[in-house]
Write an enzyme that holds these catalytic residues in place. Structure first.
Site, PDB file in Angstrom:
ATOM      1  N   ASP A  49       0.768  -1.274  -0.046  1.00  0.00           N
ATOM      2  CA  ASP A  49       0.109  -0.024  -0.049  1.00  0.00           C
ATOM      3  C   ASP A  49       0.946   1.296   0.117  1.00  0.00           C
ATOM      4  OD1 ASP A  49      -3.137   0.585   0.239  1.00  0.00           O
ATOM      5  OD2 ASP A  49      -2.105   2.188   1.567  1.00  0.00           O
ATOM      6  N   TYR A 107      -2.662  10.832   0.664  1.00  0.00           N
ATOM      7  CA  TYR A 107      -3.143  10.665  -0.699  1.00  0.00           C
ATOM      8  C   TYR A 107      -3.248  11.921  -1.660  1.00  0.00           C
ATOM      9  CZ  TYR A 107      -5.011   6.000   0.130  1.00  0.00           C
ATOM     10  OH  TYR A 107      -5.160   4.757   0.418  1.00  0.00           O
ATOM     11  N   HIS A 151      -4.892  -8.029   0.267  1.00  0.00           N
ATOM     12  CA  HIS A 151      -3.976  -6.655   0.282  1.00  0.00           C
ATOM     13  C   HIS A 151      -3.315  -6.428   1.598  1.00  0.00           C
ATOM     14  CE1 HIS A 151      -3.211  -2.293  -0.709  1.00  0.00           C
ATOM     15  NE2 HIS A 151      -3.733  -2.075   0.500  1.00  0.00           N
TER      16      HIS A 151
END
Length: 391
Positions: free
Chosen positions: A177, A307, A361
């Protein structure tokens, strides 16, 4: 670098306030859609919220978290929280592991034992690591950046300083990630310090040079880019919100524990190898330990801010640009993207590639044994190389 030991100690009134807020939830009206079709399932969410308010034992979770040796350090004027666990073996190899969103340093609770003390699970003590797990800036107990501009590239600079301050002049890096981006940035910006990086995810913003002077896209690469765009259109709304309007979202998630649980819990279901049943892989206690870290530290806003920063500083590589340290990649079948090896090899020297039999994930939580063995295997030859370079 100033370092001090740290233990988590949430005030009783914070725990009481959380329970009060959950009990006072104003539930959203139901819609005529199938379970999980439009996001977090209302029935599951009510069960999780009831457990959180009435039965979840934060103090037990806190004691579990505090079993790991935690510290706070002042790194370039930034307070960084990290776990630093020493290896049990003849020559532990230093390794910095970076988490992502919606995870935390808690993701690596089971992995750490396997990496730091491999003999305890039937492994070779020669594979032991000294592991450092920092909390990303703005996550959990790490200070949020005071100024804009902290993307994966700047975090890599912080981690290089942290590792040097801990006495590690040369080390490895691992991550998935957001942590995969930080690990790549470490290799790109600090190749003299990084012996190699191991990844279990490829950042969506990673883009090698693909101009006219480069090799044409292979069918596998074309298929990967098409699937990536399709996934972003169907499943990427969260990331678009994080990277464009993070503070609008933070205003609601920081105020509603059930909203926070829905936003995070739905991703643990959607991105894991759980066959639609999130608690087949993650217990309520593990889910709520992670979600509670976000709640008690009020970090959801600063966390998703990364982000925004990564959008402004994407992982794009110029024509002819190569990242020197070797790369290992573990491809888990239920991961959210599936790059072909050639896509990485346009920029990296990929010396190990593994198609894993199961997992998604959250590999460190889902399949800690499988991931630990891949990490050990990747770094075995690099240990000897590092010792030769030091001599």
């Amino acid at each position: 670098m100033q370092i001090q030991p740290f233990q988590i100690a949430i005030d009783d009134h914070e725990i009481d306030d959380l329970r009060r807020r959950i009990r006072a939830t104003r539930w959203a009206p139901a819609t005529p859609s199938a379970a999980w079709q439009q996001g977090a399932d209302a029935t599951w969410l009510r069960e999780l919220a009831e457990y959180w308010a009435e039965r979840f034992d934060w103090r037990a979770a806190e004691r579990g978290l505090n079993q790991q040796p935690q510290f706070l350090a002042d790194v370039q004027g930034q307070r960084v929280h990290f776990v630093h666990r020493r290896g049990v073996g003849p020559a532990p190899y230093p390794l910095v592991i970076t988490h992502g969103w919606p995870g935390s340093f808690f993701e690596f609770h089971a992995l750490l034992q396997r990496l730091c003390d491999p003999a305890a699970s039937g492994g070779d003590p020669a594979d032991a690591f000294d592991v450092v797990v920092p909390s990303l800036p703005g996550f959990a107990f790490s200070q949020a950046p005071a100024q804009p501009g902290t993307s994966a590239w700047q975090v890599a600079d912080l981690w290089a300083s942290l590792m040097r301050g801990l006495g590690y002049e040369r080390f490895g890096a691992q991550g998935g990630d957001l942590g995969a981006g930080v690990s790549i940035a470490l290799a790109a910006r600090h190749p003299q310090a990084v012996g190699g990086i191991h990844l279990n995810f490829l950042p969506s913003s990673y883009e090698p040079a693909i101009g006219a002077a480069q090799k044409p896209l292979t069918p596998a690469e074309e298929n990967f880019l098409r699937e990536k765009n399709e996934w972003a259109a169907q499943e990427g709304g969260y990331a678009h919100m994080h990277s464009t309007k993070p503070q609008t979202l933070a205003a609601s998630l920081n105020d509603s524990p059930v909203g926070l649980a829905a936003w995070i819990g739905e991703k643990f279901r959607a991105w894991s190898d759980c066959e639609g049943d999130v608690e087949r892989v993650f217990s309520k206690d593990d889910l709520l330990t992670n979600i509670s870290l976000y709640w008690y530290t009020q970090c959801i806003g600063p966390a998703i801010q990364m982000y925004w920063e990564n959008r402004l500083q994407p992982m794009r590589f110029a024509e002819g640009q190569r990242v020197a340290p070797p790369v290992g990649f573990a491809h888990f079948p239920k991961e959210i993207n599936h790059p072909p090896r050639s896509w990485l090899e346009r920029t990296f020297d990929v010396v190990q590639w593994a198609d894993m039999p199961a997992g998604g994930h959250f590999a460190a939580m889902e399949k800690p044994g499988l991931l630990a063995e891949e990490i050990r295997q990747f770094f075995r030859p690099l240990r000897d190389l590092s010792r030769q370079q030091i001599v």
